[in-house]
Enzyme design. Structure first.
Site: not given
Ligand code: BES
Ligand code: ZN
Ligand code: ZN
Length: 503
Positions: A270, A275, A282, A293, A352, A354, A356
Site C-alpha cells: 500500500k 491518508d 480523520k 500510510d 477512509d 481507502e 483496500r
Molecule cells: N490508514 C488507515 C489505517 C491505520 C490506522 C493505519 C491507524 C495506521 C494507524 C486506514 O486507511 C483507515 O483509515 N482505516 C479505517 C477503516 C475504517 C473506516 C473501516 C480505520 O481503521 O479506522
Molecule cells: Zn489508509
Molecule cells: Zn484511511
C-alpha cells in the site's frame, strides 16, 4: 554503515569501543584478556554480583594505558544456547547506542564468548542490528553548529559509520555478514522513504525513487499514470485519488532471476502517501502520522532493492499502488459506487477505508502474471493496532503452507506475525444493498473484514496479507530501532523470498 570481519583477538584491536558479548552460562575466565585490558572491570563487577551476563546488562570499562581498545563494553546476552537472533540484533543495537553516547563513530564487536552458538543466522542478526541501529533521518535538518555547540549536539551525536566484527571466524560468516548488511540497508532505505513528509514523498516521488532504484540494481520498472490507469479501468485506485491534486501512480517492478516462464512470487504494498480520510475526514490528533500510510509500499520497494542487488534466483514481481487520500470538490463521497479493475462494483461507505480500494486494483493487476504466491502488506486498519499492539503484524491468508512460511520468516527476521481467521461469516459483513460489496464491514473484526475485502480480488494463487498498522512505525522498545519508521516487513519479505529461492 560499513561492516567488516577481522580475524584478530579483541584486546589487540585498535578501536575507540570494543563490545564483548557475554553469555551468562559460560565462564567469564574466557574473557580474561579483555578484562585485563579494561582495568579488570568485568572480574570486579562479577565478583560483586553487579554483572552476570543477563540479557541487556552492560558494563563499560576503560583502558588506562597501552594499545588496543580505548573502551570495553561488556554486554550480557543471557544463556549462549538460547541467544536467538533477536537477542543478538538487540545487543548489536545496544552497542551502537553506547557508541553514540560515547560520541565515537566506529566500534568493534566480539561474540567469541558465545563460541559454538554463533552460526550464520547469528552473524546476519548482528549485522542487521548494527546497520539498523545506525539509521537516522536527517536529510531535512540544517547542519548543527560547526563549533560542536549546536542545539542538536546532545540529541544528534555523530553517526556511527563503521563496525568490525572481531575474533575467531566461522565458516559462512562473510556471506551472512553481507546478507545482513544488504537486508538492513534495504530496510533502512524503506525507512527513509517512510520518514519523508507527504509533501516530499508524493506518489510521483515514490515512482521516481522506484525507477532510480530499478535502474541502479537492474530491475524492470513500469509506472502507470492517470491515463494508463483509466485504460486499465482501475476505478478504485482512481476513486481514492480524486480528491487530491497529486496524480496517482501504479509502480510495477520485475526481477527475472528464475527460470523463464516460471510463475513469479508477487509482492504488493500500500503506497498511500497521505491518508486524511477523504470526505470521511480523520480527526486532527495524530493525523500527521498518516504520512506513514505508504509503509507497505516502502517495504516492498526496499525488498525489491535487495532482490535486485542479490540477483536472487527467483522470478519476483512487485506492485505498489500510490495515491493521496484527501477531501476536495472532486473527492469520492460516502455512498458512491465505484467499478474496480476486476469488474466488481464497490459501495464506498467510508472514504477512509481507502487502502483496500487501491489494493483491490493492484491485486487484480498482479493476477495477470499467474503468480506462484502473492504477499501484500499494508497499514490497513486501526483495529489491528487494537488487537495486536505494536509488537506483531496481523497475518491473514488463503493458504496454510504459505502462512507457515510467512510466520517462520517473521520469527527469523524478528518481524513477528500473528495469524487471524477469515471465513464466509465475516465476508457477509461486506454485503451491500446496491453493489457487489461495500468497503467497510462495521466495527466488529475490522482487520478480518478488511482482509475479506482483499480476498475478493486476490485470485486463486496462495495469498497472504500482512496488516502492519501497528508495526510500521511508532516508539519502539527494540534497541536497534528508534522512534519513527521501522521498515517492517521488508526483512520478513526478504527472508521469505530467500527461503523460497531455495537458499
Ligand atoms: N490508514 C488507515 C489505517 C491505520 C490506522 C493505519 C491507524 C495506521 C494507524 C486506514 O486507511 C483507515 O483509515 N482505516 C479505517 C477503516 C475504517 C473506516 C473501516 C480505520 O481503521 O479506522
Ligand atoms: Zn489508509
Ligand atoms: Zn484511511
Amino acid at each position: 554503515m560499513r561492516l567488516e570481519l577481522a580475524h584478530a583477538s579483541p584486546e589487540s584491536v585498535e578501536t575507540p569501543l570494543m563490545v564483548a558479548l557475554v553469555a551468562a552460562d559460560r565462564p567469564f575466565e574466557d574473557l580474561r584478556d579483555l578484562d585485563a585490558a579494561s582495568g579488570r572491570t568485568l572480574s570486579l563487577a562479577a565478583a560483586s554480583g553487579d554483572f552476570r551476563g543477563r540479557s541487556g546488562e552492560r558494563l563499560l570499562g576503560y583502558r588506562a594505558d597501552g594499545n588496543g581498545p580505548r573502551r570495553v563494553l561488556f554486554l550480557g546476552v543471557g544463556n549462549a544456547a538460547s541467544a536467538a537472533p533477536e537477542e543478538l540484533r538487540s545487543a548489536a543495537g545496544r552497542a551502537v547506542r553506547t557508541a553514540e553516547r560515547c560520541r565515537v563513530t566506529s566500534l568493534a564487536l566480539c561474540a567469541d564468548h558465545l563460541s559454538g552458538s554463533v552460526d550464520e543466522a547469528a552473524v546476519q542478526a548482528l549485522a542487521e542490528g548494527l546497520a539498523l541501529a545506525s539509521w537516522r533521518y536527517d536529510e531535512l535538518r540544517s547542519q548543527p553548529a560547526a563549533d560542536g555547540c549546536g542545539a542538536l549536539e546532545d540529541t544528534h551525536p555523530p553517526m556511527v559509520e563503521s563496525a568490525l566484527i572481531a575474533g575467531t571466524r566461522g565458516s559462512g560468516w562473510e556471506g551472512a555478514l553481507a546478507r545482513g548488511t544488504l537486508f538492513a540497508d534495504a530496510e533502512n532505505w524503506a525507512r527513509t522513504l517512510q520518514a519523508r513528509p507527504a509533501n516530499v514523498a508524493t506518489p510521483s516521488h515514490l515512482a521516481a525513487e522506484a525507477r532510480r532504484m530499478a535502474d541502479e540494481v537492474g530491475l524492470e520498472c513500469k509506472v502507470l499514470g492517470p491515463g494508463e490507469l483509466e485504460e486499465e479501468r482501475m476505478g478504485a485506485l482512481l476513486a481514492v485519488s480524486r480528491g487530491s491534486r497529486e496524480e496517482p501512480r501504479l509502480i510495477v517492478l520485475r526481477h527475472r532471476g528464475g527460470k523463464s516462464g516460471e510463475a513469479p512470487l508477487v509482492l504488493v504494498g500500500k503506497g498511500l502517501t497521505f491518508d486524511a480520510g477523504g470526505i470521511s475526514l480523520k480527526p486532527a490528533k495524530g493525523m500527521e502520522k498518516m504520512k506513514y500510510d505508504m509503509s507497505g509500499g516502502a517495504a516492498v520497494l526496499g525488498a525489491m532493492l535487495a532482490v535486485g542487488r542479490l540477483g536472487l534466483e527467483a522470478n519476483v514481481a512487485a506492485v505498489v499502488p500510490c495515491a493521496e487520500n484527501l477531501p476536495g470538490g472532486m473527492a469520492t463521497k460516502p455512498g458512491d459506487v465505484v467499478r474496480t479493475r476486476a469488474g466488481k462494483s464497490v459501495e464506498v461507505v467510508n472514504t477512509d477505508a481507502e487502502g483496500r480500494l487501491i489494493l483491490a486494483d493492484a491485486l487484480d493487476y498482479a493476477k495477470g502474471w499467474r503468480p506462484a504466491a502473492v504477499v501484500d502488506c499494508a497499514t490497513l486498519t486501526g483495529a489491528c493496532v487494537v488487537a495486536l499492539g505494536h509488537h506483531r503484524s496481523a497475518l491473514l491468508d488463503s493458504d496454510e503452507e504459505l502462512a507457515r512460511e510467512i510466520l517462520a520468516a517473521g520469527e527469523r527476521s524478528g518481524e513477528r506475525c500473528w495469524r487471524l481467521p477469515m471465513g464466509a461469516e465475516y465476508r457477509k459483513q461486506l454485503d451491500s444493498d446496491c453493489a457487489d460489496l461495500k468497503n467497510v464491514g462495521g466495527r466488529a473484526a475490522g482487520t478480518i473484514t478488511a482482509a475479506c475485502f482483499l480476498a475478493e480480488f486476490a485470485g486463486d494463487a496462495p495469498w497472504a496479507h500482512l496488516d502492519i498498522a501497528g508495526t510500521a512505525y511508532g516508539s519502539s522498545d527494540r534497541p536497534y530501532l528508534r522512534d519513527g519508521p521501522t521498515g517492517t516487513p521488508c526483512r520478513l519479505l526478504l527472508e521469505w523470498l530467500w527461503a523460497r529461492a531455495g537458499r
